[in-house]
Design a protein around this motif. Structure first.
Motif, PDB file in Angstrom:
ATOM      1  N   ARG A  36      68.739  36.106   9.121  1.00 41.65           N
ATOM      2  CA  ARG A  36      67.667  36.635   9.366  1.00 41.65           C
ATOM      3  C   ARG A  36      66.390  35.575   9.041  1.00 41.65           C
ATOM      4  NH1 ARG A  36      69.241  39.729  12.607  1.00 41.65           N
ATOM      5  NH2 ARG A  36      70.655  41.967  11.928  1.00 41.65           N
ATOM      6  N   SER A  37      65.613  36.175   9.433  1.00 34.03           N
ATOM      7  CA  SER A  37      64.483  35.004   9.396  1.00 34.03           C
ATOM      8  C   SER A  37      64.107  34.162   7.887  1.00 34.03           C
ATOM      9  CB  SER A  37      62.902  35.743   9.715  1.00 34.03           C
ATOM     10  OG  SER A  37      61.847  35.127  10.236  1.00 34.03           O
ATOM     11  N   GLU A  38      64.220  32.552   7.759  1.00 34.55           N
ATOM     12  CA  GLU A  38      63.689  31.798   6.549  1.00 34.55           C
ATOM     13  C   GLU A  38      61.997  32.419   5.771  1.00 34.55           C
ATOM     14  OE1 GLU A  38      64.803  30.600   9.562  1.00 34.55           O
ATOM     15  OE2 GLU A  38      66.482  29.300   8.723  1.00 34.55           O
ATOM     16  N   PHE A  39      61.925  32.395   4.543  1.00 39.14           N
ATOM     17  CA  PHE A  39      60.767  33.083   4.199  1.00 39.14           C
ATOM     18  C   PHE A  39      59.390  31.826   4.532  1.00 39.14           C
ATOM     19  CE2 PHE A  39      57.807  32.607   0.508  1.00 39.14           C
ATOM     20  CZ  PHE A  39      58.265  33.768   0.271  1.00 39.14           C
ATOM     21  N   GLU A  40      58.268  32.150   5.014  1.00 37.66           N
ATOM     22  CA  GLU A  40      58.085  31.245   5.500  1.00 37.66           C
ATOM     23  C   GLU A  40      57.524  30.304   4.935  1.00 37.66           C
ATOM     24  OE1 GLU A  40      54.955  31.796   9.295  1.00 37.66           O
ATOM     25  OE2 GLU A  40      56.957  32.500   9.185  1.00 37.66           O
ATOM     26  N   GLY A  41      56.803  30.645   3.877  1.00 42.48           N
ATOM     27  CA  GLY A  41      56.233  30.040   2.121  1.00 42.48           C
ATOM     28  C   GLY A  41      57.708  28.962   2.112  1.00 42.48           C
ATOM     29  N   VAL A  42      57.373  28.603   0.653  1.00 34.92           N
ATOM     30  CA  VAL A  42      57.920  27.334   0.261  1.00 34.92           C
ATOM     31  C   VAL A  42      59.127  28.010  -0.529  1.00 34.92           C
ATOM     32  CG1 VAL A  42      55.389  25.750  -0.061  1.00 34.92           C
ATOM     33  CG2 VAL A  42      56.757  27.618  -1.728  1.00 34.92           C
ATOM     34  N   ALA A  43      60.041  27.792  -0.483  1.00 32.02           N
ATOM     35  CA  ALA A  43      61.267  28.017  -1.538  1.00 32.02           C
ATOM     36  C   ALA A  43      60.600  27.727  -2.304  1.00 32.02           C
ATOM     37  CB  ALA A  43      62.122  26.967  -1.154  1.00 32.02           C
ATOM     38  N   ARG A  44      61.557  29.146  -3.280  1.00 31.34           N
ATOM     39  CA  ARG A  44      61.266  28.812  -4.544  1.00 31.34           C
ATOM     40  C   ARG A  44      62.574  30.141  -5.028  1.00 31.34           C
ATOM     41  NH1 ARG A  44      55.734  31.994  -3.622  1.00 31.34           N
ATOM     42  NH2 ARG A  44      55.654  30.390  -1.178  1.00 31.34           N
ATOM     43  N   SER A  45      62.615  30.263  -6.860  1.00 25.24           N
ATOM     44  CA  SER A  45      63.472  31.647  -7.340  1.00 25.24           C
ATOM     45  C   SER A  45      62.171  32.498  -8.224  1.00 25.24           C
ATOM     46  CB  SER A  45      64.180  30.829  -7.734  1.00 25.24           C
ATOM     47  OG  SER A  45      63.293  29.747  -9.270  1.00 25.24           O
ATOM     48  N   GLY A  46      63.065  32.961  -8.619  1.00 21.96           N
ATOM     49  CA  GLY A  46      62.226  34.436  -9.565  1.00 21.96           C
ATOM     50  C   GLY A  46      60.839  34.639  -9.582  1.00 21.96           C
ATOM     51  N   ALA A  47      60.636  34.721  -7.671  1.00 30.38           N
ATOM     52  CA  ALA A  47      59.847  36.131  -6.985  1.00 30.38           C
ATOM     53  C   ALA A  47      59.780  37.041  -7.125  1.00 30.38           C
ATOM     54  CB  ALA A  47      59.405  35.299  -5.704  1.00 30.38           C
ATOM     55  N   ALA A  48      58.419  37.953  -7.246  1.00 30.40           N
ATOM     56  CA  ALA A  48      58.870  39.867  -7.130  1.00 30.40           C
ATOM     57  C   ALA A  48      58.594  39.920  -5.737  1.00 30.40           C
ATOM     58  CB  ALA A  48      57.504  39.625  -7.703  1.00 30.40           C
ATOM     59  N   SER A  49      58.584  41.233  -5.720  1.00 28.00           N
ATOM     60  CA  SER A  49      59.163  41.995  -4.395  1.00 28.00           C
ATOM     61  C   SER A  49      58.915  43.111  -4.640  1.00 28.00           C
ATOM     62  CB  SER A  49      60.076  41.926  -3.827  1.00 28.00           C
ATOM     63  OG  SER A  49      61.724  43.050  -3.902  1.00 28.00           O
ATOM     64  N   PHE A  50      58.190  44.076  -3.535  1.00 31.05           N
ATOM     65  CA  PHE A  50      58.278  45.404  -3.445  1.00 31.05           C
ATOM     66  C   PHE A  50      58.422  46.106  -2.235  1.00 31.05           C
ATOM     67  CE2 PHE A  50      54.389  43.628  -4.122  1.00 31.05           C
ATOM     68  CZ  PHE A  50      53.191  44.176  -3.195  1.00 31.05           C
ATOM     69  N   VAL A  51      58.725  47.078  -1.461  1.00 33.31           N
ATOM     70  CA  VAL A  51      58.577  47.931  -0.217  1.00 33.31           C
ATOM     71  C   VAL A  51      57.381  48.624   0.039  1.00 33.31           C
ATOM     72  CG1 VAL A  51      60.278  48.838   1.334  1.00 33.31           C
ATOM     73  CG2 VAL A  51      60.565  46.802  -0.039  1.00 33.31           C
ATOM     74  N   ILE A  52      56.679  48.679   0.680  1.00 32.33           N
ATOM     75  CA  ILE A  52      55.114  49.720   1.548  1.00 32.33           C
ATOM     76  C   ILE A  52      56.182  50.348   3.200  1.00 32.33           C
ATOM     77  CG2 ILE A  52      52.892  50.559   1.065  1.00 32.33           C
ATOM     78  CD1 ILE A  52      52.754  48.041  -1.465  1.00 32.33           C
ATOM     79  N   ASP A  53      56.093  51.198   3.402  1.00 33.26           N
ATOM     80  CA  ASP A  53      56.211  51.725   5.055  1.00 33.26           C
ATOM     81  C   ASP A  53      56.909  50.191   5.321  1.00 33.26           C
ATOM     82  OD1 ASP A  53      53.976  53.560   4.785  1.00 33.26           O
ATOM     83  OD2 ASP A  53      52.196  52.043   4.585  1.00 33.26           O
ATOM     84  N   ASN A  54      57.868  50.355   4.890  1.00 35.63           N
ATOM     85  CA  ASN A  54      58.845  49.618   5.628  1.00 35.63           C
ATOM     86  C   ASN A  54      58.455  48.207   6.315  1.00 35.63           C
ATOM     87  OD1 ASN A  54      61.106  52.057   6.108  1.00 35.63           O
ATOM     88  ND2 ASN A  54      59.625  52.574   8.038  1.00 35.63           N
ATOM     89  N   LYS A  55      58.205  47.498   5.027  1.00 39.57           N
ATOM     90  CA  LYS A  55      57.645  45.970   4.878  1.00 39.57           C
ATOM     91  C   LYS A  55      58.299  46.030   3.602  1.00 39.57           C
ATOM     92  CE  LYS A  55      54.171  45.695   8.881  1.00 39.57           C
ATOM     93  NZ  LYS A  55      53.121  45.358   9.615  1.00 39.57           N
ATOM     94  N   ALA A  56      58.568  43.935   3.206  1.00 40.50           N
ATOM     95  CA  ALA A  56      58.591  43.890   2.290  1.00 40.50           C
ATOM     96  C   ALA A  56      57.815  42.607   1.635  1.00 40.50           C
ATOM     97  CB  ALA A  56      60.440  43.040   2.538  1.00 40.50           C
ATOM     98  N   TYR A  57      57.450  42.791   0.291  1.00 42.83           N
ATOM     99  CA  TYR A  57      56.027  42.423   0.174  1.00 42.83           C
ATOM    100  C   TYR A  57      56.955  41.157  -0.746  1.00 42.83           C
ATOM    101  CZ  TYR A  57      53.252  44.639   2.852  1.00 42.83           C
ATOM    102  OH  TYR A  57      52.602  45.580   3.596  1.00 42.83           O
ATOM    103  N   VAL A  58      57.013  39.398  -0.778  1.00 42.26           N
ATOM    104  CA  VAL A  58      57.667  38.722  -1.620  1.00 42.26           C
ATOM    105  C   VAL A  58      56.691  38.071  -1.640  1.00 42.26           C
ATOM    106  CG1 VAL A  58      59.309  37.524  -1.861  1.00 42.26           C
ATOM    107  CG2 VAL A  58      59.446  39.827  -0.126  1.00 42.26           C
ATOM    108  N   GLY A  59      56.757  37.597  -3.634  1.00 48.11           N
ATOM    109  CA  GLY A  59      55.687  36.412  -3.753  1.00 48.11           C
ATOM    110  C   GLY A  59      55.346  35.887  -5.258  1.00 48.11           C
ATOM    111  N   THR A  60      54.788  35.272  -5.540  1.00 44.91           N
ATOM    112  CA  THR A  60      54.638  34.864  -6.587  1.00 44.91           C
ATOM    113  C   THR A  60      56.306  33.713  -7.412  1.00 44.91           C
ATOM    114  OG1 THR A  60      55.673  36.374  -7.985  1.00 44.91           O
ATOM    115  CG2 THR A  60      53.819  36.455  -7.467  1.00 44.91           C
ATOM    116  N   GLY A  61      56.508  33.392  -7.853  1.00 43.25           N
ATOM    117  CA  GLY A  61      57.835  32.821  -8.230  1.00 43.25           C
ATOM    118  C   GLY A  61      57.692  31.094  -8.460  1.00 43.25           C
TER     119      GLY A  61
END
Length: 334
Positions: A36-61
């Motif tokens: 599927r579509s690559e993450f649009e921010g910089v590559a990373r590990s150890g990020a946090a994520s959650f889902v709201i209203d059928n969208k996934a939110y991913v950040g930090t790391g």
């Protein structure tokens, strides 16, 4: 343990990638991974994520040099990422992310110097963050976080200088924490968690520099933990669990009433995928993850569809994402 986070999942002790790929085994498993579509921010590990209203939110790391604050939303229908308001806490990796009701939450983690206990709420309607009451347990990283149907959230396990098994409940209505029942045993850091119904399942991780194999479920109604079968109990009785199951830093998600554990480090990096059926309390091996073996990836599900994104492989942060179709046959061309 601290040195691991100083390098942000850099895996200084891992010299080679593993085995357990489709090319290294003659066994055929069920399931197919689709890019599927690559993450649009910089590559990373150890990020946090959650889902709201059928969208996934991913950040930090952690991108290998810097800890990050940016946040991105994934729209499963458009197969696109959109940048959102940056996280207002300090840049970090090893934080927990969870959904409680209609809001997302991020807290704890490691900022490159200190273990953390601050806690924040994200409102997708206003695209804004607000700081909430600090986590009431000790500052830590490598914990698990989960929200349940009773509109309560929990942060459990992790590492504060010691391996932990405590469990804390957050009530967004009162913006307050209280200690909940701890795991019966099973101290650990870098565990995996998935939620099915109103129950959270916690497995994997390390303690005392050893991979743990005990497995627990937390019931959101009774607010009690129950120990399940050890993760050695799999459908194939001939399986050697030391090869590609017990480990830490694996991605996890749940869909269609079953839980999934993907990749992680198991002495060396693995691409193995395991499916858990709560009706039988047994695990079944599925088709290996088709990307590079990795640790520190994020797993999430949207509309009963499971995804794995990001992670680090042999000190290289990654930005690719794949979706898992558990009942399809493997197709190398997708």
């Amino acid at each position: 343990m601290l040195m691991r986070y100083l390098k942000g999942y850099s895996l200084l002790l891992i010299a080679s990638l593993v085995a357990c790929s489709k090319s290294s085994t003659t066994t055929t498993y069920v399931g197919n991974w689709v890019k599927r579509s690559e993450f649009e921010g910089v590559a990373r590990s150890g990020a946090a994520s959650f889902v709201i209203d059928n969208k996934a939110y991913v950040g930090t790391g952690y991108d290998g040099e810097n800890r990050l604050q940016d946040f991105w939303a994934y729209d499963v229908d458009l197969n696109q990422w959109t940048q959102k308001a940056p996280f207002i806490g300090s840049a970090r990796n090893g934080a927990v992310g969870m959904t409680i009701g209609s809001k997302g939450y991020v807290g704890t983690g490691y900022d490159g110097r200190d273990k953390l206990k601050d806690f924040y709420e994200y409102d997708a309607t206003t695209n804004s963050w607000a700081q909430k009451a600090d986590f009431a347990g000790t500052a830590r990283y490598g914990a698990v976080g989960f929200g349940l149907k009773n509109n309560l959230g929990y942060i459990s396990t992790g590492y504060d200088g010691n391996w932990l098994k405590d469990n804390w409940e957050y009530n967004p209505a009162t913006n307050s924490w209280q200690q909940a029942q701890s795991l019966t045993s099973g101290k650990r850091t870098d565990a995996s968690v998935f939620v099915i119904g109103n129950r959270a399942y916690v497995c994997m991780g390390t303690a005392n520099s050893t991979f743990v194999n005990d497995f627990y479920v937390f019931d959101g109604d009774s607010k009690n933990w129950t120990q399940l079968n050890y993760i050695d109990n799999v459908s194939d009785s001939s399986f050697d669990d030391s090869y590609n199951f017990k480990g830490s830093g694996a991605a996890s998600f749940a869909m269609n009433g079953k839980g999934y554990i993907v990749s992680g480090t198991k002495g060396s990096l693995s691409t193995a995928v395991w499916e858990y059926d709560p009706n039988t309390d047994r695990w079944t091996q599925k088709t290996d993850f088709e990307g590079a073996a990795r640790t520190g990836a994020c797993g999430f599900s949207i509309k009963e569809r499971g995804f794995v994104v990001l992670g680090v492989s042999n000190n290289m942060p990654l930005d690719d994402m794949r979706e898992f179709h558990p009942f399809e046959e493997y197709n190398k061309n997708d």
